[in-house]
Design a protein around this motif. Structure first.
Motif, mmCIF file in Angstrom:
data_model
loop_
_atom_site.group_PDB
_atom_site.id
_atom_site.type_symbol
_atom_site.label_atom_id
_atom_site.label_comp_id
_atom_site.label_asym_id
_atom_site.label_seq_id
_atom_site.Cartn_x
_atom_site.Cartn_y
_atom_site.Cartn_z
ATOM 1 N N TYR A 155 0.820 -1.207 0.000
ATOM 2 C CA TYR A 155 0.000 0.000 0.000
ATOM 3 C C TYR A 155 0.853 1.256 0.000
ATOM 4 C CZ TYR A 155 0.315 2.008 4.746
ATOM 5 O OH TYR A 155 0.738 2.655 5.888
ATOM 6 N N ASP A 158 1.575 1.790 -3.571
ATOM 7 C CA ASP A 158 0.388 2.138 -4.366
ATOM 8 C C ASP A 158 0.038 3.612 -4.246
ATOM 9 O OD1 ASP A 158 0.144 -0.496 -5.166
ATOM 10 O OD2 ASP A 158 -1.337 -1.012 -3.633
ATOM 11 N N ASP A 407 -5.676 -1.448 1.696
ATOM 12 C CA ASP A 407 -5.935 -1.412 0.257
ATOM 13 C C ASP A 407 -6.123 0.042 -0.160
ATOM 14 O OD1 ASP A 407 -6.788 -1.619 -2.347
ATOM 15 O OD2 ASP A 407 -8.644 -2.700 -1.887
ATOM 16 N N SER A 409 -6.371 1.081 -3.406
ATOM 17 C CA SER A 409 -6.742 1.110 -4.821
ATOM 18 C C SER A 409 -7.785 2.171 -5.131
ATOM 19 C CB SER A 409 -7.265 -0.269 -5.250
ATOM 20 O OG SER A 409 -8.401 -0.646 -4.481
#
Length: 457
Positions: A155, A158, A407, A409
């Motif tokens: 993460y 990301d 997460d 995303s």
């Protein structure tokens, strides 16, 4: 780490907060090693001044304490070999830090050699604003590979990937977070302060709300404010705030509204602002707050551990996962386009965010939850380690597990503004000064004024 906090904690205080920790594998592999002569090579081939832009003292302290060969020469200056390091600290109040970056970064390549920004720091809430622009360099262009970053939590990478998937920053922190509970309150409400037992009582939002009702009966607020839980909900959304230039309020954000309204109406929490005096009352026994939500930095730097009579000072907090995994904060190092010190930039980023010996030292001295799966795993399994604020509990196993679950995303360029404006609008609803629809309309108006390219229809 959270911008609003000015962390001025002495080394003695850090030592007092953390119980002795054994060496976590002195033979552990390092992902990066200092070049040793990075400063000298910078003088021969690159710039003579390394300019670093920050919003507080944190990164400067980490470099001063942990980067090989760094020598402090003044309050905001230092030396690495023959390279002079200049620190520019611009506080975040009124968005001053970002405004400063927005002014100087676009024309950085044309700045005079001694004025070029080489490194600057970003927070997750607005990182994409810079990651998806030309003002940041790809780490690969510095010679930093995916393998160099392989021990970091996904993460944390990301968050700083641009729209093409290129990584444009790196962090020494993995700010996974959980529920920090008042052990005495847990004993009063649940009959136990054991982390596993407390977790059973708050393992989902239904159970958490049931525990809130029990806490009220014993004279405790479940949280200091509805804003304590906001990031837990907002980190677990099914989609980004903005989709096809339209602002979308996710169902999990709506659930935060519904749950929070019930808690406020029942007198089980308040609508106080984060970081306010009312919010921090629960750091003391008389504040009668059951729990807070946050990462390691909140525990170690924000709960008045150095103040006599505080729960933290007495080792009276415990830590568990809470209803959902989430993260809060973190600082990412980015290289500015136009830097004339790429070799030194690379060395600093690699050492401060991937060198396992340095990360272990940061964890021991500064109590950071560091961005290394290997280091955190060793800390988690170190029976000699314990955090005094948590009554000797070792939180690293839970922090490590939490970091694996984060997460990111669904992050977007608009997260900071949307989160801030939504919470501000909903306060009117929680306080009974507006209906939900009226509060939502207030949010819609504020967000399209802030981001004129967006719609809320």
């Amino acid at each position: 780490m959270k911008q609003q906090i000015k962390k001025i904690i002495s080394a003695a205080m850090i030592a007092a907060m953390v119980l002795p920790m054994s060496a976590c594998g002195s033979g552990s592999t390092q992902k990066a090693e200092s070049t040793g002569d990075a400063g000298n090579s910078g003088t021969k081939e690159e710039g003579k001044v390394l300019n670093i832009q920050c919003w507080n003292e944190e990164f400067k302290d980490r470099i001063t304490d942990h980067y090989p060969g760094y020598k402090k020469t003044g309050d905001n200056t230092g030396k690495i070999g023959d390279v002079t390091v200049k620190w520019t600290i611009t506080p975040t109040k009124d968005n001053a830090y970002q405004n400063n970056l927005d002014k100087i970064l676009p024309d950085n390549a044309n700045a005079s050699a001694d004025d070029k920004v080489d490194l600057f720091l970003m927070e997750a809430d607005y990182a994409l604003k810079y990651v998806n622009s030309d003002v940041t360099m790809k780490l690969s262009d510095l010679g930093i590979t995916d393998d160099d970053l392989s021990d970091q939590f996904d993460y944390t990478k990301d968050i700083v990937k641009n729209s093409s998937g290129a990584i444009k920053g790196s962090s020494w922190q993995a700010c996974s977070a959980g529920m920090i509970y008042n052990r005495q309150a847990a004993k009063d409400v649940l009959g136990t302060g054991d982390p596993d037992k407390v977790q059973e009582a708050v393992s989902d939002w239904d159970k958490f709300n049931e525990t809130a009702a029990k806490a009220k009966e014993k004279g405790y607020k479940i949280t200091s404010t509805v804003n304590d839980t906001y990031r837990v909900y907002s980190n677990n959304v099914s989609g980004p705030w903005v989709q096809d230039n339209k602002v979308v309020v996710d169902d999990n954000i709506k659930k935060w509204v519904d749950d929070s309204k019930k808690l406020v109406d029942a007198g089980e929490t308040t609508t106080a602002d984060l970081w306010s005096d009312d919010w921090s009352k629960g750091f003391f026994p008389d504040g009668k707050v059951f729990c807070y939500f946050g990462p390691a930095w909140l525990i170690n730097f924000s709960m008045h551990a150095d103040e006599d009579g505080s729960i933290a000072n007495q080792g009276g907090w415990g830590y568990c996962n809470g209803p959902q995994s989430f993260y809060w904060g973190g600082t990412w190092i980015a290289a500015a386009t136009g830097t004339d010190n790429p070799t030194l930039d690379k060395d600093i980023i690699l050492n401060m965010t991937t060198n396992q010996d340095i990360l272990k030292a940061i964890a021991k001295k500064d109590s950071d939850c560091v961005n290394s799966k290997t280091v955190l795993n060793k800390l988690a399994n170190d029976s000699t380690f314990g955090n005094k604020i948590l009554g000797g509990q070792n939180p690293y196993k839970l922090l490590e597990e939490g970091a694996e679950k984060v997460d990111m995303s669904n992050i977007s360029n608009y997260d900071q503004g949307c989160n801030e404006e939504f919470q501000a609008a909903m306060k009117n609803y929680f306080d009974g000064n507006a209906s939900y629809d009226e509060a939502l309309k207030q949010f819609d108006t504020a967000i399209v004024e802030k981001y004129q390219e967006l719609s809320t229809d």
